[in-house]
Design a protein around this motif. Sequence first.
Motif, PDB file in Angstrom:
ATOM      1  N   GLU A   1       0.834  -1.185   0.000  1.00 36.45           N
ATOM      2  CA  GLU A   1       0.000   0.000   0.000  1.00 36.45           C
ATOM      3  C   GLU A   1       0.878   1.248   0.000  1.00 36.45           C
ATOM      4  OE1 GLU A   1      -3.745   1.959   2.299  1.00 36.45           O
ATOM      5  OE2 GLU A   1      -2.487   0.589   3.416  1.00 36.45           O
ATOM      6  N   LEU A   2       0.491   2.229  -0.802  1.00 33.98           N
ATOM      7  CA  LEU A   2       1.204   3.489  -0.887  1.00 33.98           C
ATOM      8  C   LEU A   2       0.247   4.615  -0.492  1.00 33.98           C
ATOM      9  CD1 LEU A   2       2.853   3.064  -4.410  1.00 33.98           C
ATOM     10  CD2 LEU A   2       3.803   2.411  -2.191  1.00 33.98           C
TER      11      LEU A   2
ATOM     12  N   LEU B   1       6.085  -1.010   5.605  1.00 37.26           N
ATOM     13  CA  LEU B   1       7.542  -1.139   5.709  1.00 37.26           C
ATOM     14  C   LEU B   1       8.062   0.058   6.499  1.00 37.26           C
ATOM     15  CD1 LEU B   1       8.324  -2.145   2.005  1.00 37.26           C
ATOM     16  CD2 LEU B   1       7.873  -3.655   3.954  1.00 37.26           C
ATOM     17  N   PRO B   2       8.314  -0.102   7.775  1.00 36.18           N
ATOM     18  CA  PRO B   2       8.713   1.022   8.628  1.00 36.18           C
ATOM     19  C   PRO B   2       9.881   1.821   8.054  1.00 36.18           C
ATOM     20  CG  PRO B   2       8.356  -0.940   9.944  1.00 36.18           C
ATOM     21  CD  PRO B   2       8.278  -1.366   8.511  1.00 36.18           C
TER      22      PRO B   2
ATOM     23  N   VAL C   1      13.406  -4.064   0.936  1.00 38.77           N
ATOM     24  CA  VAL C   1      13.278  -5.527   0.990  1.00 38.77           C
ATOM     25  C   VAL C   1      14.658  -6.183   0.867  1.00 38.77           C
ATOM     26  CG1 VAL C   1      12.367  -7.540  -0.259  1.00 38.77           C
ATOM     27  CG2 VAL C   1      10.880  -5.564   0.213  1.00 38.77           C
ATOM     28  N   ASP C   2      15.472  -5.718  -0.069  1.00 39.07           N
ATOM     29  CA  ASP C   2      16.816  -6.284  -0.242  1.00 39.07           C
ATOM     30  C   ASP C   2      17.649  -6.114   1.027  1.00 39.07           C
ATOM     31  OD1 ASP C   2      16.251  -7.050  -2.832  1.00 39.07           O
ATOM     32  OD2 ASP C   2      17.322  -5.370  -3.760  1.00 39.07           O
ATOM     33  N   ALA C   3      17.600  -4.923   1.626  1.00 41.97           N
ATOM     34  CA  ALA C   3      18.383  -4.669   2.841  1.00 41.97           C
ATOM     35  C   ALA C   3      17.903  -5.554   3.990  1.00 41.97           C
ATOM     36  CB  ALA C   3      18.292  -3.197   3.225  1.00 41.97           C
ATOM     37  N   ALA C   4      16.595  -5.695   4.149  1.00 50.78           N
ATOM     38  CA  ALA C   4      16.058  -6.535   5.222  1.00 50.78           C
ATOM     39  C   ALA C   4      16.513  -7.981   5.043  1.00 50.78           C
ATOM     40  CB  ALA C   4      14.536  -6.445   5.244  1.00 50.78           C
ATOM     41  N   ARG C   5      16.448  -8.474   3.823  1.00 55.43           N
ATOM     42  CA  ARG C   5      16.864  -9.866   3.566  1.00 55.43           C
ATOM     43  C   ARG C   5      18.354 -10.054   3.835  1.00 55.43           C
ATOM     44  NH1 ARG C   5      13.040 -10.572  -1.698  1.00 55.43           N
ATOM     45  NH2 ARG C   5      11.195 -11.244  -0.547  1.00 55.43           N
ATOM     46  N   GLU C   6      19.164  -9.084   3.422  1.00 57.60           N
ATOM     47  CA  GLU C   6      20.610  -9.173   3.660  1.00 57.60           C
ATOM     48  C   GLU C   6      20.937  -9.207   5.147  1.00 57.60           C
ATOM     49  OE1 GLU C   6      22.707  -6.073   1.603  1.00 57.60           O
ATOM     50  OE2 GLU C   6      21.976  -6.755  -0.353  1.00 57.60           O
ATOM     51  N   MET C   7      20.136  -8.514   5.961  1.00 57.39           N
ATOM     52  CA  MET C   7      20.359  -8.473   7.403  1.00 57.39           C
ATOM     53  C   MET C   7      19.634  -9.599   8.137  1.00 57.39           C
ATOM     54  SD  MET C   7      20.323  -4.398   8.263  1.00 57.39           S
ATOM     55  CE  MET C   7      18.846  -3.965   7.385  1.00 57.39           C
TER      56      MET C   7
END
Length: 72
Positions: free
Chosen positions: A7-8, A26-27, A51-57
């Motif tokens: 949602e935007l 997405l906070p 999303v990429d950053a969250a997955r990497e962490m």
Amino acid sequence: MESQRYELIVFWSAEDDAYVVDVPELPGCMAHGVTPAEAVGNAQHAIALWVDAAREMGRPVPAPKGRRLLLA
């Protein structure tokens, strides 16, 4: 594309002199642009980066709810 399902919330910010897009699921995920369309495009890019950053962490990525948020 998963990023297109979140949602935007698009609004004008006089303080920023730009359209701002908040991605409430997405906070901290936000973007801006000169036009609403530009702001939404920038938000799609911001979502992909979030999303990429969250997955990497190793952090969880919430699934898009695909519904309107209810405001009280």
